[in-house]
Every structure is written in C-alpha cells, then in structure tokens.
Design a protein around this motif. Structure first.
Motif, mmCIF file in Angstrom:
data_model
loop_
_atom_site.group_PDB
_atom_site.id
_atom_site.type_symbol
_atom_site.label_atom_id
_atom_site.label_comp_id
_atom_site.label_asym_id
_atom_site.label_seq_id
_atom_site.Cartn_x
_atom_site.Cartn_y
_atom_site.Cartn_z
ATOM 1 N N LEU A 131 0.802 -1.223 0.000
ATOM 2 C CA LEU A 131 0.000 0.000 0.000
ATOM 3 C C LEU A 131 0.835 1.275 0.000
ATOM 4 O O LEU A 131 1.881 1.340 0.661
ATOM 5 C CB LEU A 131 -0.920 0.014 1.233
ATOM 6 N N CYS A 132 0.370 2.279 -0.718
ATOM 7 C CA CYS A 132 0.999 3.603 -0.697
ATOM 8 C C CYS A 132 0.667 4.246 0.647
ATOM 9 O O CYS A 132 -0.495 4.269 1.053
ATOM 10 C CB CYS A 132 0.463 4.444 -1.854
ATOM 11 N N SER A 133 1.690 4.756 1.352
ATOM 12 C CA SER A 133 1.454 5.317 2.685
ATOM 13 C C SER A 133 0.701 6.637 2.631
ATOM 14 O O SER A 133 0.135 7.068 3.624
ATOM 15 C CB SER A 133 2.790 5.519 3.404
ATOM 16 N N VAL A 134 0.678 7.283 1.464
ATOM 17 C CA VAL A 134 0.002 8.582 1.352
ATOM 18 C C VAL A 134 -1.492 8.401 1.048
ATOM 19 O O VAL A 134 -2.342 8.945 1.738
ATOM 20 C CB VAL A 134 0.669 9.466 0.269
ATOM 21 N N CYS A 135 -1.808 7.596 0.013
ATOM 22 C CA CYS A 135 -3.212 7.495 -0.408
ATOM 23 C C CYS A 135 -3.829 6.122 -0.195
ATOM 24 O O CYS A 135 -5.030 5.952 -0.366
ATOM 25 C CB CYS A 135 -3.350 7.918 -1.868
ATOM 26 N N GLY A 136 -3.019 5.139 0.184
ATOM 27 C CA GLY A 136 -3.576 3.818 0.474
ATOM 28 C C GLY A 136 -3.809 2.928 -0.737
ATOM 29 O O GLY A 136 -4.335 1.835 -0.603
ATOM 30 N N ALA A 143 -1.737 1.934 -10.050
ATOM 31 C CA ALA A 143 -0.654 2.869 -9.753
ATOM 32 C C ALA A 143 -1.227 4.166 -9.180
ATOM 33 O O ALA A 143 -2.374 4.509 -9.426
ATOM 34 C CB ALA A 143 0.124 3.154 -11.026
ATOM 35 N N CYS A 144 -0.434 4.868 -8.383
ATOM 36 C CA CYS A 144 -0.810 6.211 -7.959
ATOM 37 C C CYS A 144 0.368 7.126 -8.291
ATOM 38 O O CYS A 144 1.411 6.664 -8.732
ATOM 39 C CB CYS A 144 -1.152 6.252 -6.478
ATOM 40 N N ASN A 145 0.195 8.424 -8.070
ATOM 41 C CA ASN A 145 1.235 9.370 -8.486
ATOM 42 C C ASN A 145 2.304 9.633 -7.427
ATOM 43 O O ASN A 145 3.201 10.429 -7.639
ATOM 44 C CB ASN A 145 0.594 10.700 -8.889
ATOM 45 N N HIS A 146 2.177 8.980 -6.263
ATOM 46 C CA HIS A 146 3.133 9.246 -5.184
ATOM 47 C C HIS A 146 4.422 8.445 -5.366
ATOM 48 O O HIS A 146 4.376 7.283 -5.760
ATOM 49 C CB HIS A 146 2.478 8.942 -3.840
ATOM 50 N N ILE A 147 5.535 9.102 -5.085
ATOM 51 C CA ILE A 147 6.844 8.473 -5.286
ATOM 52 C C ILE A 147 7.491 8.203 -3.934
ATOM 53 O O ILE A 147 7.596 9.105 -3.093
ATOM 54 C CB ILE A 147 7.751 9.379 -6.146
HETATM 55 ZN ZN LIG Z 1 -0.343 7.111 -3.425
#
Ligand SMILES: [Zn+2]
Length: 268
Positions: A131-136, A143-147
């Motif tokens: 999971l992405c820690s910013v948006c989950g 994919a999401c835009n967080h790096i």
């Molecule tokens: Zn994200």
C-alpha cells in the motif's frame, strides 16, 4: 503456561532436555521504514507473529547442514514507547525466541551469539498488499502518483507491506540490509499458470499482429508486399518475426536519417 522446553518439544521427534538446547532471542523485523522504503503494517507484524512459529532459520546461506539450523518456538510483539520509527510512530518489533540443539559444529556459533555477533536476521515472507502510505492505493493492483521517499505535506511516501500470506524462513546474514533490525525481505510471487491451449492462442495472436506490423513497415518503405514475402512471413515463428520487424525498423530509421541529410544538402 508451558515452559520453553515444553514448547520446543512440540516440534521435536524425541524429547529434548534443557541441557541439550541453546536458547536465544532475535528481532525478526519491525514497523520502521527500511532501506527499500518499505514498512510492515502493525497487522502484518501480528500475522507474522503466528506464521513464524515453528519456522527454521539457517546461519549464512552456505551453511545449511543439519546442525546449523535453529527453530523459532515462540514469538512476541515488543512495543518500545521510547523508540520511534522514521516517521514518528512508536516502534513495534517482532521478537522471536529460538532454540538450537547444541552440537560440536555450532559451538563457535553459540559463542558468537553470546558475544553479540551475528545477530542480523533476514526474513522471507509474502505480502498480499503493497500500500501507498500517502493514499492507500494497493500498488499491486493500480498505480498512484506518489513516489517513495518524497514528502507530500507532512507525509513521507513509502510502501506499507500488509496482509502477510506466508512466512518461509529466516536466516542469519553477515551483512544487515536494514540498519535497525537487520531485515531483508524477498517476496515469492505465485506463478501464474496459463493453460497450454490459451498459451498457443496467445502466441498465434502475437505472431499475426507482428506479421501485419511487418507488412505495414514494408509498405511504408515502398517495399512490395509480395506473395513470396507473405509466404515467408507465414513460415516464421515469433522469434524470427520479431527479428525481421527489428531489421525493418532499423532500415526505416536509417532511411529517414538519409532523408534528413538529403534535405539539409538541398537547403545548402
Ligand atoms: Zn499514493
């Protein structure tokens, strides 16, 4: 409450006595962000607490002889309120209680553990969710835009490993991959098996697609798509078709380079 030796004897073929075993503790992993910018979720650590019981550990990957193994007979989660993760959460560690049978061959190893050497541990497990820690967002699904490593407002982006499906083994390694707990993780992804019929269907579709790309390239380069060419292309397998397409692309590239040079020449 059962004693350590009672717990240990659940895993052994014959009953061991306390003097036969050497007991030691290792930190398997924790919830801090590691070098790979990954962190286990609290529920992942709780899942691993159960999954690692009974799992065998090896000492260095080249010493896999029978006498060189240890086994986890109990685990516990340790909260350290005075220690924080890199992003300020309370540090939560998965501690394992392990045993090994005392033999002549592991005497030196036991001495090293007693002296505090060789305590870096590597675990291998499979995580069902990344999971992405910013948006989950589950990065395995979309994919999401967080790096990873970048800051978004107050939040640092990293990957949260969640939903642990299985724990495979643990081992002592000479060099720790993670400074704090000395943890490396590698993930075994389930291999996808494609039925033979589906696979050959897929292959023939790919071949057909590559053939039509070849014919387009030929027409672009004013090469006649003759019957002979069609027959030849029909006989080529995917590897040959790809190779043919590549040479046509290279030819197209050098032709267009020549065109540019010719245009330059005409302008002069
Ligand atoms: Zn994200």
């Amino acid at each position: 409450m059962s004693t350590p030796i009672e717990k240990i004897n659940q895993f052994t073929r014959r009953e061991l006595s306390e003097s036969e075993v050497y007991l030691f503790d290792v930190i398997l992993c924790d919830n801090d962000i590691d070098r790979d910018l990954e962190s286990f979720s609290e529920s992942a650590l709780i899942q691993m607490q159960k999954l690692f019981i009974g799992k065998t550990g090896i000492f260095d990957h080249n010493l896999q002889s029978a006498g060189q193994t240890a086994r986890i007979y109990d685990t516990e989660l340790v909260k350290s309120p005075d220690k924080k993760t890199k992003d300020g959460r309370t540090l939560l560690s998965l501690k394992a209680h392990a045993y090994m049978i005392r033999t002549d061959s592991n005497l030196d190893f036991i001495k090293e553990i007693d002296a505090g050497i060789k305590k870096e541990v590597s675990v291998s497990c499979s995580a069902g969710r990344h999971l992405c820690s910013v948006c989950g967002t589950d990065k395995a699904l979309s994919a999401c835009n967080h790096i990873s490593g970048k800051k978004y407002g107050q939040k640092t982006c990293y990957t949260i490993l969640d939903d642990i499906q299985d724990a495979y083994e643990w081992s002592f390694v000479a060099v720790p991959a993670q400074p704090a707990a000395g943890v490396t993780k590698y993930f075994k992804t389930a291999s996808v098996s494609v039925p033979d019929a589906e696979l050959s269907q897929l292959l023939s579709e790919l071949e057909q697609q590559t053939r039509s790309e070849i014919f387009t390239l030929c027409r672009n380069q004013a090469l006649p798509v003759s019957k002979a060419l069609c027959t030849a292309a029909e006989k080529m397998d995917l590897r040959e078709l790809v190779q043919f397409k590549k040479s046509l692309l290279e030819q197209e590239h050098s032709l267009s380079q020549a065109d540019v040079q010719l245009a330059d020449f005409r302008q002069k």
